[in-house]
Design a protein around this motif. Structure first.
Motif, mmCIF file in Angstrom:
data_model
loop_
_atom_site.group_PDB
_atom_site.id
_atom_site.type_symbol
_atom_site.label_atom_id
_atom_site.label_comp_id
_atom_site.label_asym_id
_atom_site.label_seq_id
_atom_site.Cartn_x
_atom_site.Cartn_y
_atom_site.Cartn_z
ATOM 1 N N PRO A 107 0.797 -1.233 0.000
ATOM 2 C CA PRO A 107 0.000 0.000 0.000
ATOM 3 C C PRO A 107 0.827 1.280 0.000
ATOM 4 O O PRO A 107 0.513 2.229 -0.724
ATOM 5 C CB PRO A 107 -0.835 -0.135 1.278
ATOM 6 N N ALA A 108 1.882 1.322 0.817
ATOM 7 C CA ALA A 108 2.706 2.532 0.860
ATOM 8 C C ALA A 108 3.366 2.782 -0.490
ATOM 9 O O ALA A 108 3.431 3.918 -0.973
ATOM 10 C CB ALA A 108 3.762 2.403 1.951
ATOM 11 N N ARG A 111 0.725 3.927 -3.125
ATOM 12 C CA ARG A 111 0.357 5.346 -3.036
ATOM 13 C C ARG A 111 1.395 6.223 -3.730
ATOM 14 O O ARG A 111 1.055 7.165 -4.444
ATOM 15 C CB ARG A 111 0.205 5.752 -1.565
ATOM 16 N N ARG A 112 2.661 5.905 -3.513
ATOM 17 C CA ARG A 112 3.713 6.682 -4.166
ATOM 18 C C ARG A 112 3.697 6.455 -5.673
ATOM 19 O O ARG A 112 3.960 7.362 -6.453
ATOM 20 C CB ARG A 112 5.074 6.307 -3.585
ATOM 21 N N PHE A 114 1.071 5.808 -7.478
ATOM 22 C CA PHE A 114 -0.045 6.580 -8.023
ATOM 23 C C PHE A 114 0.346 8.049 -8.164
ATOM 24 O O PHE A 114 0.090 8.681 -9.198
ATOM 25 C CB PHE A 114 -1.266 6.455 -7.112
ATOM 26 N N ALA A 115 0.983 8.600 -7.123
ATOM 27 C CA ALA A 115 1.397 10.001 -7.168
ATOM 28 C C ALA A 115 2.421 10.233 -8.268
ATOM 29 O O ALA A 115 2.361 11.228 -8.999
ATOM 30 C CB ALA A 115 1.972 10.417 -5.813
ATOM 31 N N MET A 168 -5.997 -3.981 0.075
ATOM 32 C CA MET A 168 -6.010 -2.995 1.155
ATOM 33 C C MET A 168 -6.587 -3.597 2.432
ATOM 34 O O MET A 168 -6.062 -3.371 3.532
ATOM 35 C CB MET A 168 -6.818 -1.764 0.735
#
Length: 203
Positions: A107-108, A111-112, A114-115, A168
């Motif tokens: 997950p961490a 997220r990066r 996706f950014a 998730m």
């Protein structure tokens, strides 16, 4: 002579870029994204730190390239001639298992990723995964495993959403079974449906 020189140069550039990606993925898996530095990636790839920035603007910029590379490997793994199941639905399950096992699905890291993808619009891992799943849906429709009257892009999106939700939930502690089994069950549930015998009687 010039064309041969350029060819060797381009080949060396591709090899260096590949070494950087392999080193980054290995370090991210072993010690985590935050703990990994550009210096460590360059050292592991046996290049100077400045060489890293010839290929990637920042550490974050390598993430979409990693995802694109891994998705390419995933496409190969789903080829029946490479040993993948003959059933397209079985290949969908295999795809979800392989993606879930990849360190980029943490997950961490996701997220990066996706950014980073928002800043590098030429590489969209989420869209690439959607297209891959949609293609497997099309093949399942042709094989009679999935209804042919449904939009494969829409179904690919539903499967992708189920995948991300299950991953998730798993990482947040919902672990009634191993993650691969939960992913298989999610696909089966989608195919079988969740309606009870009286659902059409609802207002």
């Amino acid at each position: 002579m010039m064309s041969k020189t350029l060819s060797r140069r381009e080949r060396k550039k591709r090899e260096t870029r590949q070494r950087l990606m392999e080193a980054a993925l290995r370090l991210f898996r072993e010690q985590g994204y935050d703990a990994t530095t550009v210096e460590q990636i360059a050292e592991s790839a046996d290049v100077a730190k400045g060489t890293f920035f010839n290929y990637f603007e920042t550490k974050e910029a390598i993430l979409p390239a990693l995802a694109e590379w891994r998705l390419g490997q995933l496409k190969e793994a789903l080829m029946p001639e490479r040993g993948a199941p003959a059933s397209p639905v079985a290949r969908i399950k295999l795809a979800l298992r392989l993606v879930a096992a990849d360190p980029l699905s943490d997950p961490a890291m996701a997220r990066r990723l996706f950014a980073a993808g928002m800043c590098h619009r030429d590489i969209r891992p989420g869209r690439a995964l959607l297209n891959l799943l949609a293609e497997q849906v099309r093949q399942a429709q042709a094989a009679g495993e999935i209804r042919a009257d449904l939009d494969p892009i829409y179904l690919g999106g539903v499967i992708r959403a189920l995948f991300f939700q299950q991953v998730m939930m798993w990482h947040h502690g919902y672990r009634p079974a191993p993650l691969p089994e939960l992913l298989d069950a999610a696909v089966d549930l989608l195919l079988d449906g969740i309606a009870g015998p009286k659902w059409r009687q609802s207002p």
